[in-house]
Write a protein that holds these residues in place. Structure first.
Motif, PDB file in Angstrom:
ATOM      1  N   ILE A 152    -149.329  19.561 -10.856  1.00 38.00           N
ATOM      2  CA  ILE A 152    -150.638  19.027 -10.454  1.00 38.00           C
ATOM      3  C   ILE A 152    -151.436  18.634 -11.691  1.00 38.00           C
ATOM      4  O   ILE A 152    -152.025  17.549 -11.743  1.00 38.00           O
ATOM      5  CB  ILE A 152    -151.423  20.054  -9.606  1.00 38.00           C
ATOM      6  CG1 ILE A 152    -150.745  20.257  -8.248  1.00 38.00           C
ATOM      7  CG2 ILE A 152    -152.874  19.612  -9.411  1.00 38.00           C
ATOM      8  CD1 ILE A 152    -151.304  21.424  -7.454  1.00 38.00           C
ATOM      9  N   GLN A 153    -151.453  19.482 -12.702  1.00 41.15           N
ATOM     10  CA  GLN A 153    -152.192  19.186 -13.928  1.00 41.15           C
ATOM     11  C   GLN A 153    -151.626  17.957 -14.632  1.00 41.15           C
ATOM     12  O   GLN A 153    -152.380  17.113 -15.136  1.00 41.15           O
ATOM     13  CB  GLN A 153    -152.186  20.398 -14.854  1.00 41.15           C
ATOM     14  CG  GLN A 153    -153.027  21.540 -14.333  1.00 41.15           C
ATOM     15  CD  GLN A 153    -152.836  22.835 -15.103  1.00 41.15           C
ATOM     16  OE1 GLN A 153    -151.867  23.024 -15.831  1.00 41.15           O
ATOM     17  NE2 GLN A 153    -153.775  23.753 -14.923  1.00 41.15           N
ATOM     18  N   LYS A 154    -150.296  17.829 -14.670  1.00 42.44           N
ATOM     19  CA  LYS A 154    -149.686  16.657 -15.306  1.00 42.44           C
ATOM     20  C   LYS A 154    -150.017  15.381 -14.525  1.00 42.44           C
ATOM     21  O   LYS A 154    -150.304  14.342 -15.130  1.00 42.44           O
ATOM     22  CB  LYS A 154    -148.173  16.832 -15.416  1.00 42.44           C
ATOM     23  CG  LYS A 154    -147.762  17.834 -16.477  1.00 42.44           C
ATOM     24  CD  LYS A 154    -146.257  17.998 -16.542  1.00 42.44           C
ATOM     25  CE  LYS A 154    -145.861  19.016 -17.596  1.00 42.44           C
ATOM     26  NZ  LYS A 154    -144.410  19.198 -17.686  1.00 42.44           N
ATOM     27  N   LEU A 155    -149.971  15.462 -13.208  1.00 42.46           N
ATOM     28  CA  LEU A 155    -150.326  14.299 -12.399  1.00 42.46           C
ATOM     29  C   LEU A 155    -151.800  13.935 -12.592  1.00 42.46           C
ATOM     30  O   LEU A 155    -152.154  12.750 -12.646  1.00 42.46           O
ATOM     31  CB  LEU A 155    -150.022  14.553 -10.924  1.00 42.46           C
ATOM     32  CG  LEU A 155    -148.542  14.602 -10.550  1.00 42.46           C
ATOM     33  CD1 LEU A 155    -148.363  15.048  -9.108  1.00 42.46           C
ATOM     34  CD2 LEU A 155    -147.858  13.271 -10.800  1.00 42.46           C
ATOM     35  N   ASN A 156    -152.659  14.929 -12.703  1.00 42.05           N
ATOM     36  CA  ASN A 156    -154.088  14.683 -12.938  1.00 42.05           C
ATOM     37  C   ASN A 156    -154.321  13.935 -14.245  1.00 42.05           C
ATOM     38  O   ASN A 156    -155.278  13.175 -14.375  1.00 42.05           O
ATOM     39  CB  ASN A 156    -154.875  15.995 -12.962  1.00 42.05           C
ATOM     40  CG  ASN A 156    -155.049  16.609 -11.596  1.00 42.05           C
ATOM     41  OD1 ASN A 156    -154.871  15.963 -10.578  1.00 42.05           O
ATOM     42  ND2 ASN A 156    -155.399  17.891 -11.573  1.00 42.05           N
TER      43      ASN A 156
ATOM     44  N   SER B  62    -144.367   3.777  -2.004  1.00 45.09           N
ATOM     45  CA  SER B  62    -144.423   4.555  -3.247  1.00 45.09           C
ATOM     46  C   SER B  62    -143.569   3.951  -4.344  1.00 45.09           C
ATOM     47  O   SER B  62    -142.510   3.385  -4.091  1.00 45.09           O
ATOM     48  CB  SER B  62    -143.962   5.988  -2.991  1.00 45.09           C
ATOM     49  OG  SER B  62    -144.840   6.620  -2.107  1.00 45.09           O
ATOM     50  N   ASN B  63    -144.038   4.110  -5.568  1.00 42.23           N
ATOM     51  CA  ASN B  63    -143.251   3.744  -6.736  1.00 42.23           C
ATOM     52  C   ASN B  63    -142.459   4.936  -7.240  1.00 42.23           C
ATOM     53  O   ASN B  63    -141.365   4.773  -7.786  1.00 42.23           O
ATOM     54  CB  ASN B  63    -144.166   3.229  -7.848  1.00 42.23           C
ATOM     55  CG  ASN B  63    -144.930   2.004  -7.422  1.00 42.23           C
ATOM     56  OD1 ASN B  63    -146.070   2.109  -6.975  1.00 42.23           O
ATOM     57  ND2 ASN B  63    -144.311   0.841  -7.505  1.00 42.23           N
ATOM     58  N   PHE B  64    -143.016   6.133  -7.052  1.00 36.16           N
ATOM     59  CA  PHE B  64    -142.373   7.376  -7.464  1.00 36.16           C
ATOM     60  C   PHE B  64    -142.617   8.420  -6.380  1.00 36.16           C
ATOM     61  O   PHE B  64    -143.681   8.427  -5.758  1.00 36.16           O
ATOM     62  CB  PHE B  64    -142.953   7.905  -8.782  1.00 36.16           C
ATOM     63  CG  PHE B  64    -142.818   6.940  -9.922  1.00 36.16           C
ATOM     64  CD1 PHE B  64    -141.667   6.910 -10.685  1.00 36.16           C
ATOM     65  CD2 PHE B  64    -143.844   6.065 -10.231  1.00 36.16           C
ATOM     66  CE1 PHE B  64    -141.537   6.018 -11.740  1.00 36.16           C
ATOM     67  CE2 PHE B  64    -143.728   5.160 -11.277  1.00 36.16           C
ATOM     68  CZ  PHE B  64    -142.571   5.142 -12.037  1.00 36.16           C
ATOM     69  N   ILE B  65    -141.637   9.299  -6.202  1.00 38.53           N
ATOM     70  CA  ILE B  65    -141.779  10.369  -5.223  1.00 38.53           C
ATOM     71  C   ILE B  65    -141.535  11.700  -5.917  1.00 38.53           C
ATOM     72  O   ILE B  65    -140.556  11.857  -6.646  1.00 38.53           O
ATOM     73  CB  ILE B  65    -140.797  10.192  -4.050  1.00 38.53           C
ATOM     74  CG1 ILE B  65    -141.053   8.852  -3.358  1.00 38.53           C
ATOM     75  CG2 ILE B  65    -140.912  11.351  -3.066  1.00 38.53           C
ATOM     76  CD1 ILE B  65    -140.002   8.461  -2.347  1.00 38.53           C
ATOM     77  N   PHE B  66    -142.439  12.628  -5.678  1.00 33.62           N
ATOM     78  CA  PHE B  66    -142.284  14.001  -6.127  1.00 33.62           C
ATOM     79  C   PHE B  66    -142.097  14.826  -4.860  1.00 33.62           C
ATOM     80  O   PHE B  66    -142.802  14.609  -3.869  1.00 33.62           O
ATOM     81  CB  PHE B  66    -143.532  14.488  -6.858  1.00 33.62           C
ATOM     82  CG  PHE B  66    -143.673  13.983  -8.261  1.00 33.62           C
ATOM     83  CD1 PHE B  66    -143.721  14.870  -9.326  1.00 33.62           C
ATOM     84  CD2 PHE B  66    -143.766  12.626  -8.526  1.00 33.62           C
ATOM     85  CE1 PHE B  66    -143.865  14.402 -10.625  1.00 33.62           C
ATOM     86  CE2 PHE B  66    -143.905  12.152  -9.817  1.00 33.62           C
ATOM     87  CZ  PHE B  66    -143.949  13.048 -10.878  1.00 33.62           C
TER      88      PHE B  66
ATOM     89  N   ASN C   7    -143.249  12.128 -18.721  1.00 31.28           N
ATOM     90  CA  ASN C   7    -143.406  10.689 -18.510  1.00 31.28           C
ATOM     91  C   ASN C   7    -142.592  10.240 -17.307  1.00 31.28           C
ATOM     92  O   ASN C   7    -141.563  10.804 -16.987  1.00 31.28           O
ATOM     93  CB  ASN C   7    -143.027   9.900 -19.771  1.00 31.28           C
ATOM     94  CG  ASN C   7    -141.649  10.256 -20.270  1.00 31.28           C
ATOM     95  OD1 ASN C   7    -141.004  11.158 -19.755  1.00 31.28           O
ATOM     96  ND2 ASN C   7    -141.193   9.552 -21.271  1.00 31.28           N
ATOM     97  N   LEU C   8    -143.092   9.203 -16.664  1.00 30.89           N
ATOM     98  CA  LEU C   8    -142.425   8.666 -15.488  1.00 30.89           C
ATOM     99  C   LEU C   8    -141.351   7.679 -15.917  1.00 30.89           C
ATOM    100  O   LEU C   8    -141.604   6.809 -16.751  1.00 30.89           O
ATOM    101  CB  LEU C   8    -143.433   7.963 -14.578  1.00 30.89           C
ATOM    102  CG  LEU C   8    -144.444   8.880 -13.904  1.00 30.89           C
ATOM    103  CD1 LEU C   8    -145.561   8.072 -13.263  1.00 30.89           C
ATOM    104  CD2 LEU C   8    -143.770   9.755 -12.875  1.00 30.89           C
TER     105      LEU C   8
END
Length: 172
Positions: free
Chosen positions: A39-43, A93-97, A147-148
């Protein structure tokens, strides 16, 4: 599936990251510690991303509140009382977690062909843990570091596999 109404999107022209969150059940238990780092990284990602969280029926109210309280205010949370865009999210979506507690949600994600990141969950049954580790080993999924990345893999399609088997069995 229904299209997601534009009113839900807070960031126009942004790439979309969907986060599928499972929950506790007979086979697994998600702790806050399993999610907080992701969550922190996504933020911390820049303004070019719209983060959408989609909770499962197994996601506890306590876990939903924790995620909402720790996420940026421009994140979107589903399902709402009247709308659950689960299947639509794979298309946009471009990316899925996805939390590593559900073979079903991981398989659904892999059927999309989109880059799929696993959010490791410590407390899961052996068969789920084996599936997660095997999907990473085969290069289908990855664990998010910082990184994505985009990568290609052969999408999962159980229906296609079964049809091939039936055609073979029937000599078609």
């Amino acid at each position: 599936s229904k299209r997601i109404p534009a009113k839900y999107f807070k960031k126009k022209n942004s790439k979309i990251i969907t986060v599928l969150v499972g929950g506790s059940g007979r086979s697994s238990h998600i702790n806050f510690d399993d999610l907080i780092v992701v969550i922190q990284k996504l933020n911390s990602l820049n303004e070019n991303f719209q983060i959408i969280y989609c909770f499962s029926r197994r996601t506890t109210t306590k876990l939903k509140k924790f995620i909402i309280q720790n996420s940026n205010e421009d994140c979107i949370f589903f399902p709402t009382k009247i709308f659950n865009p689960y299947w639509s999210l794979f298309a946009i979506s471009n990316f899925i977690f996805v939390t590593g507690d559900s073979i079903s949600m991981i398989s659904d994600s892999l059927s999309s062909g989109k880059p799929t990141y696993i959010i490791p969950v410590k407390n899961v049954k052996k068969k789920i843990n084996y599936f997660v580790k095997n999907s990473i080993k085969k290069g289908l999924t990855r664990v998010f570091e910082n990184n994505l990345e985009t990568w290609k893999y052969k999408t999962l399609s159980e229906a296609r596999r079964v049809c091939k088997s039936i055609k073979s069995d029937l000599n078609l």
